[in-house]
Write an enzyme that holds these catalytic residues in place. Sequence first.
Site, PDB file in Angstrom:
ATOM      1  N   ILE A  41       0.813  -1.214   0.000  1.00  0.00           N
ATOM      2  CA  ILE A  41       0.000   0.000   0.000  1.00  0.00           C
ATOM      3  C   ILE A  41       0.849   1.267   0.000  1.00  0.00           C
ATOM      4  O   ILE A  41       0.309   2.379  -0.089  1.00  0.00           O
ATOM      5  CB  ILE A  41      -0.974   0.030   1.196  1.00  0.00           C
ATOM      6  CG1 ILE A  41      -0.225  -0.109   2.525  1.00  0.00           C
ATOM      7  CG2 ILE A  41      -2.023  -1.060   1.053  1.00  0.00           C
ATOM      8  CD1 ILE A  41      -1.124  -0.024   3.760  1.00  0.00           C
ATOM      9  N   ASP A  62       8.612  15.857  10.419  1.00  0.00           N
ATOM     10  CA  ASP A  62       8.199  15.699   9.022  1.00  0.00           C
ATOM     11  C   ASP A  62       6.674  15.789   8.927  1.00  0.00           C
ATOM     12  O   ASP A  62       6.024  14.944   8.308  1.00  0.00           O
ATOM     13  CB  ASP A  62       8.698  14.369   8.469  1.00  0.00           C
ATOM     14  CG  ASP A  62       8.661  14.321   6.934  1.00  0.00           C
ATOM     15  OD1 ASP A  62       8.574  15.400   6.318  1.00  0.00           O
ATOM     16  OD2 ASP A  62       8.725  13.221   6.369  1.00  0.00           O
TER      17      ASP A  62
END
Length: 520
Positions: free
Chosen positions: A18, A148
């Site tokens: 995925i 991040d």
Amino acid sequence: MGILGTLIGGRYRLDAEIGRGGMSTVYRAFDIVLERPVAIKMMHREIAADSDQLERFRREARSVAQINHPHVVRVIDAGEEPSPDGTPVGPAGTVGTPYIVLEYVEGETLKDVIRREAPLEIPQALAYAIEIARALGAAHERQIVHRDVKPHNVLISEEGGAKITDFGIARTLTEEGLTMAGRVLGTTDYVSPEQALGHPVTVQSDLYSLGVVLYEMLTGEVPFHGETPVAVAMKHVREDIPDVQLRRPALSAATAAVVDRAVAKDLSRRYPDAASLLADLEDALALEASRSGQATGEVTTVLRSLPGGTRRRLPWRMRHPARWAVSLALLGATVAIVLVVLAGQTHKGTGVAANVPERPGLEQVALSQTAAHDYNPFGTGPENRDLIDNVVDNDPNTTWSTEQYYEHSLRKPGGVGLGLYLDAAPKVAAKALEIQTPTPGFATQLYVANHVDLSQPYGSSESLAARGWQGPVGSSGYVRNRQRIQLDLGGRAYRYYLMWMTALPPSRESATIADLTLFR
């Protein structure tokens, strides 16, 4: 090799890939022991040979495992899958492929939502930002900085809620940071100025990135573009982020002020922690939800009423026409009652605000409808005197504003600052002043007096003390909406209470006050 269908750790069957990055691949898997779907992040074998990269991967598992929060994708398990032949693939002690087992979130990333729907509805964008801020706050409390924060790393579940994932470059504030030569850790579209320059990264760096994410949700674009990632990073260092209100004129000044403060390059002006950002986001959501016709500014209510997850939903009124009609009728009745109540208050001409909550030991002070006065002794004239009564009319939708100061400074011919004062005749021993404002971020000092010299002409340099004002008896360097500032009066009673502004909200040319409430 054909890895799909194999068991990891003797219990996790890999069903589908995925996601893939430079460091790892993510699979949808099935836990055959507990019979539930999970996500498996497996480090690339060639990357595992690098001890720094391996430590970064292991640290992600340790970091996220410490956080138990509904808006953080939780770690379930971790381990190393042995190589088929048992030979080492990395540093000593690594004989296989490291992996992390994570909660599986059925849905899509926030970046997918932005690409499809941007710009998002304003309450929806604020609701997502609130959930992300709550998650970051939970991480920061454990001294973990994500480093991040970007919409790619926020998953939106089918129910519409947001969950932060990918703490791959996170680190604690108490350990030495791992570096990668020639590379800025973090995505440059959302990177904070200090991170782009290689300076120490703190919780404020995550908040800057969240501010950029909120900007993108509201406008449909990241603030800066460049030919290279480095060029974009340098724009974050050198250039002001474009005015979000110019890109989205429908935004309230309160929401724009939240974005401005979150992305401030000066750390002293940026939000110091997730809690302070969260408070302003919640205030902005309540305001925007009210303006857009939402019944409430509660995050979960807003998200339930908006498109969420991967499914495109019909508006609630189309899926439930009968209940929509009933809701309209109830809303109309509620509005009528409120108007009657407000009309009664206006007729009485006294000021005890029905929308300001009491607190134990505090009682609102009743003020007349003419209790407020603008105060601009250092300037050249009155400040919107025809609007001044709005700050004591108990209606947050009516406001008073300063004049426009195009240099963003309150420096006047006679000195710095301006304000307004309340006449609480005959006298009152007030304990606090609550400020309602759609333009948070201005600085204020509070003064008191029983006898004030109002005879000095505009532009006079006579000090506040020389005019009879005592104080400051309270202050705030960054006023939030509904902030209640304590007054240090030693139990003494005064007639006049001055709210004296010394700085405008960040990047604003004026400040606005909706209501002032005295408490005793």
